[in-house]
Design an enzyme around this catalytic site. Structure first.
Site, PDB file in Angstrom:
ATOM      1  N   LYS A   1      15.638  36.752  38.469  1.00 13.17           N
ATOM      2  CA  LYS A   1      15.117  36.446  39.752  1.00 13.17           C
ATOM      3  C   LYS A   1      15.248  37.207  40.916  1.00 13.17           C
ATOM      4  CE  LYS A   1      18.967  33.082  40.597  1.00 13.17           C
ATOM      5  NZ  LYS A   1      19.611  33.932  41.467  1.00 13.17           N
TER       6      LYS A   1
ATOM      7  N   ALA B   1      14.074  31.171  35.565  1.00 10.22           N
ATOM      8  CA  ALA B   1      13.705  30.524  34.393  1.00 10.22           C
ATOM      9  C   ALA B   1      14.477  29.614  34.072  1.00 10.22           C
ATOM     10  CB  ALA B   1      13.623  31.782  33.443  1.00 10.22           C
TER      11      ALA B   1
ATOM     12  N   GLY C   1      38.527  34.642  42.533  1.00 11.88           N
ATOM     13  CA  GLY C   1      37.859  34.489  41.345  1.00 11.88           C
ATOM     14  C   GLY C   1      36.359  34.141  41.303  1.00 11.88           C
ATOM     15  N   ARG C   2      35.848  34.258  39.934  1.00  5.89           N
ATOM     16  CA  ARG C   2      34.402  33.828  40.156  1.00  5.89           C
ATOM     17  C   ARG C   2      34.282  32.831  39.111  1.00  5.89           C
ATOM     18  NH1 ARG C   2      31.080  37.849  42.081  1.00  5.89           N
ATOM     19  NH2 ARG C   2      29.303  37.041  40.872  1.00  5.89           N
TER      20      ARG C   2
ATOM     21  N   ASP D   1      29.557  36.522  31.764  1.00  5.98           N
ATOM     22  CA  ASP D   1      30.453  35.833  32.521  1.00  5.98           C
ATOM     23  C   ASP D   1      30.110  34.287  32.468  1.00  5.98           C
ATOM     24  OD1 ASP D   1      31.379  38.128  33.720  1.00  5.98           O
ATOM     25  OD2 ASP D   1      31.044  37.626  35.740  1.00  5.98           O
TER      26      ASP D   1
ATOM     27  N   ALA E   1      31.965  43.319  32.719  1.00 10.40           N
ATOM     28  CA  ALA E   1      30.762  43.862  32.283  1.00 10.40           C
ATOM     29  C   ALA E   1      30.726  44.122  30.945  1.00 10.40           C
ATOM     30  CB  ALA E   1      30.251  44.987  33.301  1.00 10.40           C
TER      31      ALA E   1
ATOM     32  N   HIS F   1      44.181  70.151  24.198  1.00 12.43           N
ATOM     33  CA  HIS F   1      45.460  70.570  25.261  1.00 12.43           C
ATOM     34  C   HIS F   1      44.806  71.597  26.213  1.00 12.43           C
ATOM     35  CE1 HIS F   1      49.261  71.448  26.936  1.00 12.43           C
ATOM     36  NE2 HIS F   1      48.965  72.734  26.972  1.00 12.43           N
TER      37      HIS F   1
HETATM   38  P1  NAI Z   1      40.656  37.452  40.066  1.00 14.54           P
HETATM   39  O1  NAI Z   1      40.898  36.160  39.230  1.00 14.54           O
HETATM   40  O2  NAI Z   1      40.852  39.000  39.367  1.00 14.54           O
HETATM   41  O3  NAI Z   1      41.910  37.305  40.975  1.00 14.54           O
HETATM   42  C1  NAI Z   1      41.902  36.375  42.204  1.00 14.54           C
HETATM   43  C2  NAI Z   1      43.349  36.249  42.653  1.00 14.54           C
HETATM   44  O4  NAI Z   1      43.284  35.201  43.547  1.00 14.54           O
HETATM   45  C3  NAI Z   1      44.305  35.672  41.367  1.00 14.54           C
HETATM   46  O5  NAI Z   1      45.389  36.357  41.370  1.00 14.54           O
HETATM   47  C4  NAI Z   1      44.671  34.369  42.180  1.00 14.54           C
HETATM   48  O6  NAI Z   1      46.178  33.932  41.795  1.00 14.54           O
HETATM   49  C5  NAI Z   1      44.292  34.600  43.637  1.00 14.54           C
HETATM   50  N1  NAI Z   1      44.149  33.350  44.313  1.00 14.54           N
HETATM   51  C6  NAI Z   1      43.463  32.344  43.882  1.00 14.54           C
HETATM   52  N2  NAI Z   1      43.324  31.370  44.695  1.00 14.54           N
HETATM   53  C7  NAI Z   1      44.411  31.820  46.149  1.00 14.54           C
HETATM   54  C8  NAI Z   1      44.701  31.230  47.183  1.00 14.54           C
HETATM   55  N3  NAI Z   1      44.262  30.159  47.577  1.00 14.54           N
HETATM   56  N4  NAI Z   1      45.406  32.138  47.986  1.00 14.54           N
HETATM   57  C9  NAI Z   1      45.904  33.294  47.418  1.00 14.54           C
HETATM   58  N5  NAI Z   1      45.610  33.767  46.276  1.00 14.54           N
HETATM   59  C10 NAI Z   1      44.804  32.964  45.322  1.00 14.54           C
HETATM   60  O7  NAI Z   1      39.229  37.402  40.628  1.00 14.54           O
HETATM   61  P2  NAI Z   1      38.429  38.147  41.674  1.00 14.54           P
HETATM   62  O8  NAI Z   1      39.403  39.472  42.135  1.00 14.54           O
HETATM   63  O9  NAI Z   1      38.052  37.546  42.822  1.00 14.54           O
HETATM   64  O10 NAI Z   1      37.710  38.907  40.594  1.00 14.54           O
HETATM   65  C11 NAI Z   1      36.519  38.289  40.049  1.00 14.54           C
HETATM   66  C12 NAI Z   1      36.222  38.735  38.812  1.00 14.54           C
HETATM   67  O11 NAI Z   1      35.368  40.122  38.638  1.00 14.54           O
HETATM   68  C13 NAI Z   1      37.228  38.774  37.623  1.00 14.54           C
HETATM   69  O12 NAI Z   1      36.807  38.227  36.625  1.00 14.54           O
HETATM   70  C14 NAI Z   1      37.374  40.428  37.819  1.00 14.54           C
HETATM   71  O13 NAI Z   1      38.039  40.707  36.356  1.00 14.54           O
HETATM   72  C15 NAI Z   1      35.920  40.609  37.649  1.00 14.54           C
HETATM   73  N6  NAI Z   1      36.025  42.168  38.484  1.00 14.54           N
HETATM   74  C16 NAI Z   1      36.559  43.100  37.607  1.00 14.54           C
HETATM   75  C17 NAI Z   1      36.470  44.584  38.115  1.00 14.54           C
HETATM   76  C18 NAI Z   1      36.981  45.644  37.448  1.00 14.54           C
HETATM   77  O14 NAI Z   1      36.885  45.418  36.147  1.00 14.54           O
HETATM   78  N7  NAI Z   1      37.342  46.865  37.892  1.00 14.54           N
HETATM   79  C19 NAI Z   1      36.292  44.630  39.405  1.00 14.54           C
HETATM   80  C20 NAI Z   1      35.947  43.453  40.108  1.00 14.54           C
HETATM   81  C21 NAI Z   1      35.758  42.456  39.714  1.00 14.54           C
END
Ligand code: NAI
Length: 454
Positions: free
Chosen positions: A34, A113, A268-269, A307, A315, A440
């Site tokens: 979309k 969809a 988080g997501r 996801d 990803a 190396h």
């Molecule tokens: P996340 O789940 O990695 O981290 C969220 C954090 O927020 C947690 O540590 C949690 O304890 C904290 N939290 C939750 N509520 C809170 C509150 N009210 N006050 C303070 N802390 C709080 O989620 P994030 O960073 O939003 O990422 C989302 C998704 O995207 C994840 O699944 C992540 O793996 C993915 N992602 C992956 C990347 C990579 O592989 N390099 C880059 C960016 C995102």
């Protein structure tokens, strides 16, 4: 009614790669998207962030230019130019995905969809006025940010004072004071960029370590390195309110308030389950579509990847789950493994991990040993780096004498973790790994060096 072999809903990494593989295998495929092809990853996640972080890394390198025998005057970053480069990178990659789908013969339909029916005739998908009848459907509609139930959060989002990573990635100027709620992957990567660009960044995290489930040594060391660069962390701290000019939080020391110019919400997501009529009866648990290790949902011919099933929201998990779904549709035996999915945090230094963490191993009561080796064991690392903090941590199961976890902090970590993934995934014997010849000088050699320290 249009007829296709397979319908794929969602054009992110899981969706577009599945559609490509199916079309390459000779299936007649329709992909529904979309918005923009490439999904969150290409348009507002992984790729844009990596573009910004490259600027942060380059800036830091310039600060150390003298160490490398280069005199540099007047280094200044231009955030608008960074955004322009980000747009070019995204355009190029989205264009690449479009071309790939075109070349393999997949049909791309722009629109929202909805799976309306699944019965003996096949699966009926509606997109606008058109009905499609397909044999199989892969749901790949991804995730959306969790919006925390914090007092004032909704108003702050509406006014633009609080942002999700999507809006922050397009912010026109660097805020002077940025408060990041959530010290997970998004929080750390955004903190790294905006701190390098001169913002005063505070990360508030309710748990006692940053980086979520990463190994405790990686989390602690990364936090120390980022603090040295200027990021402030408040751990074990709960945000209680987003006010007009800042964020209120509480922790063991009491209440605090951080004045802010912008607030990033990254707690988080959650799965975006939006493309199936409730009557179809696809089972979910806490919003995530339930799938087995073949990526099948409870309804025959409907698969869910990425996801949307919330197994591991990365990803590359979606890519692999897509392959498993495609193989299952094609009648090729394949099974999803989640225990060897690597993860990378693209800060500087970057962190990369695969397998169990030390805290996991302790919780599971495993009989294990750890070894921690400095990245300075690698000649190339020392020659090319200005950072001293890097390390490789190996976790070995004493009963089987096999590697069960590898955790790396340092440049190239994200590139060398795949080697560790192969060692763990294929259950290589440590003595066998020791006989492998690493080129190396490479940074990857440190993996082998660490084995001799066990
Ligand atoms: P996340 O789940 O990695 O981290 C969220 C954090 O927020 C947690 O540590 C949690 O304890 C904290 N939290 C939750 N509520 C809170 C509150 N009210 N006050 C303070 N802390 C709080 O989620 P994030 O960073 O939003 O990422 C989302 C998704 O995207 C994840 O699944 C992540 O793996 C993915 N992602 C992956 C990347 C990579 O592989 N390099 C880059 C960016 C995102």
């Amino acid at each position: 009614m249009e007829k296709f072999d397979v319908g794929v809903i969602g054009g992110g990494p899981g969706g577009y790669s599945s559609a490509t593989r199916l079309a390459q295998a000779g299936k007649k495929v329709v992909l529904f998207e979309k918005d923009n092809l490439g999904g969150v990853c290409l348009n507002e996640g992984c790729i844009p962030t990596k573009t910004l972080l490259m600027t942060a890394k380059t800036l830091e390198l310039f600060k150390h230019a003298k160490d490398f025998g280069i005199a540099v005057a007047d280094v200044c970053a231009d955030h608008k130019a960074v955004l322009a480069r980000k747009a070019r990178v995204v355009r190029k990659l989205v264009g690449g995905v479009k071309l790939q789908l075109k070349n393999c013969g997949a049909t791309v339909v722009k629109g929202e969809a909805l799976v309306e029916k699944a019965d003996g005739d096949g699966v009926t998908v509606r997109c606008g006025e058109v009905e499609y009848l397909v044999d199989d459907v892969i749901l790949a509609t991804g995730s959306v940010p969790v919006l925390p139930r914090i007092e004032g959060a909704a108003d702050a989002l509406a006014s633009g004072f609080a942002l999700t990573s999507k809006e922050l990635l397009d912010i026109e100027s660097v805020p002077q004071r940025l408060t990041v709620i959530g010290g997970g992957v998004i929080g750390l990567e955004m903190a790294a960029y905006f701190c390098a660009m001169g913002a005063s960044v505070t990360v508030i995290e309710m748990l006692s370590q940053i980086g979520g489930a990463v190994d405790c040594t990686v989390a602690k060391t990364l936090q120390t390195v980022m603090e040295k660069k200027g990021v402030t962390f408040l751990l074990d701290s709960k945000v209680t309110q987003i006010a007009e000019n800042g964020v209120r939080y509480e922790n063991a020391d009491g209440e605090g308030f951080i004045e802010s110019d912008k607030v990033l919400l990254c707690v988080g997501r959650k799965p975006n389950f939006c493309s199936v009529s409730p009557e179809v009866g696809v089972a979910t648990e806490r919003g995530a579509v339930l799938t087995d290790d073949k990526m099948r949902t409870n309804i025959a011919h409907i698969y869910a990847i990425g996801d949307l099933n919330a197994k591991i929201m990365l990803a590359h998990t979606a890519y692999r789950e897509g392959e498993v779904a495609v193989h299952t549709i094609l009648g090729v035996d394949d099974t999803m493994r989640y225990d060897i999915i690597p993860s990378v945090i693209y800060t500087n230094p970057e962190a990369a991990c695969v397998g169990v963490t030390e805290q996991d191993a302790q919780k599971k009561g495993l009989n294990f040993r750890c070894v921690n080796v400095s990245m300075n064991y690698s000649g190339r690392y020392v020659a090319e780096s200005y950072s001293q903090e890097g390390f490789v941590k190996l976790i070995v199961d004493n009963d089987s004498n096999k590697l069960i976890g590898v955790h790396i902090l340092g440049s190239y970590a994200g590139e060398i973790i795949t080697t560790a993934e192969v060692f763990i995934g294929k259950s290589f014997d440590i003595e066998e790994i020791k006989k492998i010849v690493f080129p190396h000088p490479t940074v990857c050699e440190v993996l082998k060096e660490a084995l001799f320290e066990l």
